[in-house]
Every structure is written in structure tokens, then in C-alpha cells.
Design a protein around this motif. Sequence first.
Motif, mmCIF file in Angstrom:
data_model
loop_
_atom_site.group_PDB
_atom_site.id
_atom_site.type_symbol
_atom_site.label_atom_id
_atom_site.label_comp_id
_atom_site.label_asym_id
_atom_site.label_seq_id
_atom_site.Cartn_x
_atom_site.Cartn_y
_atom_site.Cartn_z
ATOM 1 N N PHE A 15 -4.808 8.202 -2.012
ATOM 2 C CA PHE A 15 -4.740 6.888 -2.432
ATOM 3 C C PHE A 15 -3.784 6.295 -1.706
ATOM 4 N N LEU A 16 -2.988 6.770 -0.817
ATOM 5 C CA LEU A 16 -2.181 5.801 0.340
ATOM 6 C C LEU A 16 -2.998 4.540 0.831
ATOM 7 N N PRO A 17 -4.247 4.744 1.468
ATOM 8 C CA PRO A 17 -4.925 3.700 2.089
ATOM 9 C C PRO A 17 -4.988 2.537 1.074
ATOM 10 N N PHE A 18 -5.374 2.752 -0.163
ATOM 11 C CA PHE A 18 -5.259 1.705 -1.080
ATOM 12 C C PHE A 18 -4.018 0.871 -1.263
ATOM 13 N N MET A 19 -3.024 1.528 -0.934
ATOM 14 C CA MET A 19 -1.606 0.774 -0.906
ATOM 15 C C MET A 19 -1.374 -0.131 0.242
ATOM 16 N N ILE A 20 -1.561 0.774 1.296
ATOM 17 C CA ILE A 20 -1.497 -0.020 2.603
ATOM 18 C C ILE A 20 -2.191 -1.123 2.917
ATOM 19 N N MET A 21 -3.542 -0.945 2.670
ATOM 20 C CA MET A 21 -4.463 -2.338 3.101
ATOM 21 C C MET A 21 -4.384 -3.725 2.134
ATOM 22 N N PRO A 22 -4.016 -3.595 0.950
ATOM 23 C CA PRO A 22 -3.680 -4.938 0.356
ATOM 24 C C PRO A 22 -2.448 -5.555 0.678
ATOM 25 N N VAL B 140 1.521 -6.158 -3.131
ATOM 26 C CA VAL B 140 2.257 -4.657 -3.609
ATOM 27 C C VAL B 140 1.700 -4.453 -5.048
ATOM 28 N N LEU B 141 1.639 -5.557 -5.628
ATOM 29 C CA LEU B 141 0.834 -5.226 -7.258
ATOM 30 C C LEU B 141 -0.687 -4.950 -7.128
ATOM 31 N N SER B 142 -1.350 -5.528 -6.222
ATOM 32 C CA SER B 142 -2.477 -5.032 -6.126
ATOM 33 C C SER B 142 -2.639 -3.472 -5.750
ATOM 34 N N GLY B 143 -1.811 -3.133 -4.538
ATOM 35 C CA GLY B 143 -1.807 -1.839 -4.285
ATOM 36 C C GLY B 143 -1.564 -0.869 -5.425
ATOM 37 N N VAL B 144 -0.452 -1.462 -5.964
ATOM 38 C CA VAL B 144 0.164 -0.340 -7.489
ATOM 39 C C VAL B 144 -1.093 -0.329 -8.367
ATOM 40 N N THR B 145 -1.873 -1.287 -8.598
ATOM 41 C CA THR B 145 -3.188 -1.092 -9.321
ATOM 42 C C THR B 145 -3.857 -0.355 -8.799
ATOM 43 N N ALA C 183 3.388 9.341 -7.736
ATOM 44 C CA ALA C 183 2.565 9.118 -6.519
ATOM 45 C C ALA C 183 2.620 7.688 -6.308
ATOM 46 N N THR C 184 2.679 6.661 -7.061
ATOM 47 C CA THR C 184 2.574 5.226 -6.787
ATOM 48 C C THR C 184 3.933 4.848 -6.111
ATOM 49 N N VAL C 185 5.167 5.341 -6.635
ATOM 50 C CA VAL C 185 6.327 4.797 -6.168
ATOM 51 C C VAL C 185 6.367 5.524 -4.683
ATOM 52 N N ILE C 186 5.916 6.873 -4.399
ATOM 53 C CA ILE C 186 6.094 7.280 -2.928
ATOM 54 C C ILE C 186 4.945 6.434 -2.307
ATOM 55 N N CYS C 187 3.851 6.177 -2.695
ATOM 56 C CA CYS C 187 2.749 5.136 -1.772
ATOM 57 C C CYS C 187 3.378 4.093 -1.408
ATOM 58 N N ILE C 188 4.173 3.457 -2.183
ATOM 59 C CA ILE C 188 4.906 2.295 -1.735
ATOM 60 C C ILE C 188 5.914 2.462 -1.029
ATOM 61 N N LEU C 189 6.934 3.454 -0.852
ATOM 62 C CA LEU C 189 7.936 3.722 0.047
ATOM 63 C C LEU C 189 7.131 4.011 1.197
ATOM 64 N N ILE C 190 6.158 4.777 1.501
ATOM 65 C CA ILE C 190 5.447 4.865 2.664
ATOM 66 C C ILE C 190 4.682 3.824 3.142
ATOM 67 N N GLY C 191 3.742 3.068 2.455
ATOM 68 C CA GLY C 191 2.884 2.373 2.594
ATOM 69 C C GLY C 191 3.630 0.895 2.955
ATOM 70 N N TYR C 192 4.542 0.474 2.188
ATOM 71 C CA TYR C 192 5.092 -0.999 2.589
ATOM 72 C C TYR C 192 5.537 -1.057 3.940
ATOM 73 N N PRO C 193 6.515 -0.011 4.376
ATOM 74 C CA PRO C 193 6.893 -0.019 5.934
ATOM 75 C C PRO C 193 5.960 -0.077 6.782
ATOM 76 N N LEU C 194 4.892 0.638 6.590
ATOM 77 C CA LEU C 194 3.788 0.994 7.549
ATOM 78 C C LEU C 194 3.090 -0.368 7.522
ATOM 79 N N ALA C 195 2.682 -0.969 6.478
ATOM 80 C CA ALA C 195 1.907 -2.185 6.565
ATOM 81 C C ALA C 195 2.781 -3.206 7.181
ATOM 82 N N TYR C 196 4.032 -3.168 7.024
ATOM 83 C CA TYR C 196 4.867 -4.330 7.541
ATOM 84 C C TYR C 196 4.896 -4.216 9.127
ATOM 85 N N PHE C 197 5.151 -2.992 9.689
ATOM 86 C CA PHE C 197 5.112 -2.856 10.862
ATOM 87 C C PHE C 197 3.770 -3.021 11.602
#
Length: 282
Positions: free
Chosen positions: A158-165, A204-209, A62-76
Motif C-alpha cells: 500500500f506504500l504507492p497509495f501514500m506516495i502518489m497523492p 497526506v490525508l488522502s494517502g492515510v485514507t 502500517a499507515t504511520v510507516i508509510c507516511i515516514l517512508i512515503g512523504y520524504p520520498l514524494a518530497y524529494f
Amino acid sequence: MRNRSLAIPYVVWMAVFVIAPLLLIVVYAFTAKDGGVTLSNFSNMGQYFPAFRHSFVLAVTATVICILIGYPLAYFLSKEGVLVRKVAMMLIMLPMWMNFLLRTYAWMSLLDDNGLINQFLSGIGFFRLINTLFGTDLTCFHMINTQGAIVLGMVYNFLPFMIMPIFSVIDKIDPKVIEAAQDLGANSAMVFRKVIFPLSLPGVLSGVTMVFIPSVSTFALSRLLGGGKTLLLGDLIEMQFLGNAYNPHLGSAIALVMMVIVLVCMAVMNRFGEGEEGVAVL
């Protein structure tokens, strides 16, 4: 003296609702039902190794999937205007205004064999098309009561917790640093790889945690979306305190081991984050 007195209510709150429960867990973990000191609670945990494995595998997935979705979304989102950001953040946080269990029940109605997703696919003739092409007798996609449904529930909640930080860190990167890299001849891909990504690693590390910890300890998702077929650590601990196999000593030992493992993972990630931040600054 006056300023210190203002902290007394917070100290009392921490002592009663944080420190005292942790001490009780430690005491229960190292004692038996007769009150004697023992390590048998830890030695009996070997039979529950599958629960540990399932919990960490699903939480990492779930954490890896959140990174793959959350990072591009946060970046754009960091590249968009103020209005787009506000609307996007409202849409991201909107589900969090609803109760956790209500969101999970909503997914149950969506993923059920007779749920809205399967009804929609059946209504547009999707299953009829698949059966015609491949000669199958498919009537629905079985999505509920599976490990995939549990991971989906984790990602959704938990995806919002990855996107926000990640968004917060990327948004604070000085544009002059990016302009300097471009002036030195770096293209867009190189700027991202050499500048933006290293500088965004603390987020990213904050989001992973923030995603991994609630995922590894969750219990409602596995019972509602997994149908109780996959026993996770949260379910196991709940069973020891509230189930028929009432054994708070074993439950405390499991909770203590889980806390230690999570703290070790956090320490490793924080250490890695400090190293990466130093490299980025250099």
C-alpha cells in the motif's frame, strides 16, 4: 434528456453491485437465522474484540510507516527532473502490475526461515559473526508468521497509495509561494514547516485514507505472512461467510460496524484536512 440517458448504465451498475450488497449486509446484520429482527449479532461481537484491536493497531502502524517512508520520498521526487520522476514512478508502480497474491507469496519465500534473506545472511557469514561476538547459537532470523511480517506486507503493498497523492499535491505547490517565504527571511526548514507541509496535508490525508482502509480490512496478508496466528477483521468476516462457522448474519454485523468505524475515521480526517487547508491559505 440525452445526457441523462447516458448515465443509466452507471446507475444500474451502482444499484446492482454497490447499493444492493450494502442493503443485504444491513438486512443480514439486523436479522437472525429464522428471519426475525434481532440485535444479538452485535452483542455477540464482544468476544472478537482482539480481532478489532489487532486490525486497527496493525493498520495504524502500517499507515504511520508509510507516511515516514512515503512523504520524504514524494518530497524529494517533486524536486527532481522529469526523467528521474518518470523512472521513479515506474519503479514505484511496477510491483502493482503483479497480482496481489503473487507479491505476497514472493515475500513468503524471502522471509521464510530458509528463505532468500536468511540464506544470504548465512552465506556472507553474518550469523557466524553474531554467534562469535555474543556467544549465541543463531541460525536464522524468524521473520515469517509474525505481526511484523503482516505490517511489512501492508507497507509494501500500500506504500504507492501514500506516495502518489502526496507527490501530486507537493508538485502542484506554486513555486512563487516558496520564493515569497524565502524573500521574507525564512530558511529551508522554516519554509518546509510553515509552507510546504501545511499545503501538502490534503495529500497526506488522502494517502492515510487510501492506506488505512485496505490495511484494516485485509485478510490474505494475515493468513499468508502471519500464518493465521493473528486474527484480523478480514479473516473474521471471511470465516463467517466461507468457514466452518458459517454465520453470514454475524459476519454482516461485523462488516457493518467496521464500515461505520472507517467512515467516522474518514470524516474526522476530512474535517481536519479542511481546517488545516484553511490555516495554510490564511
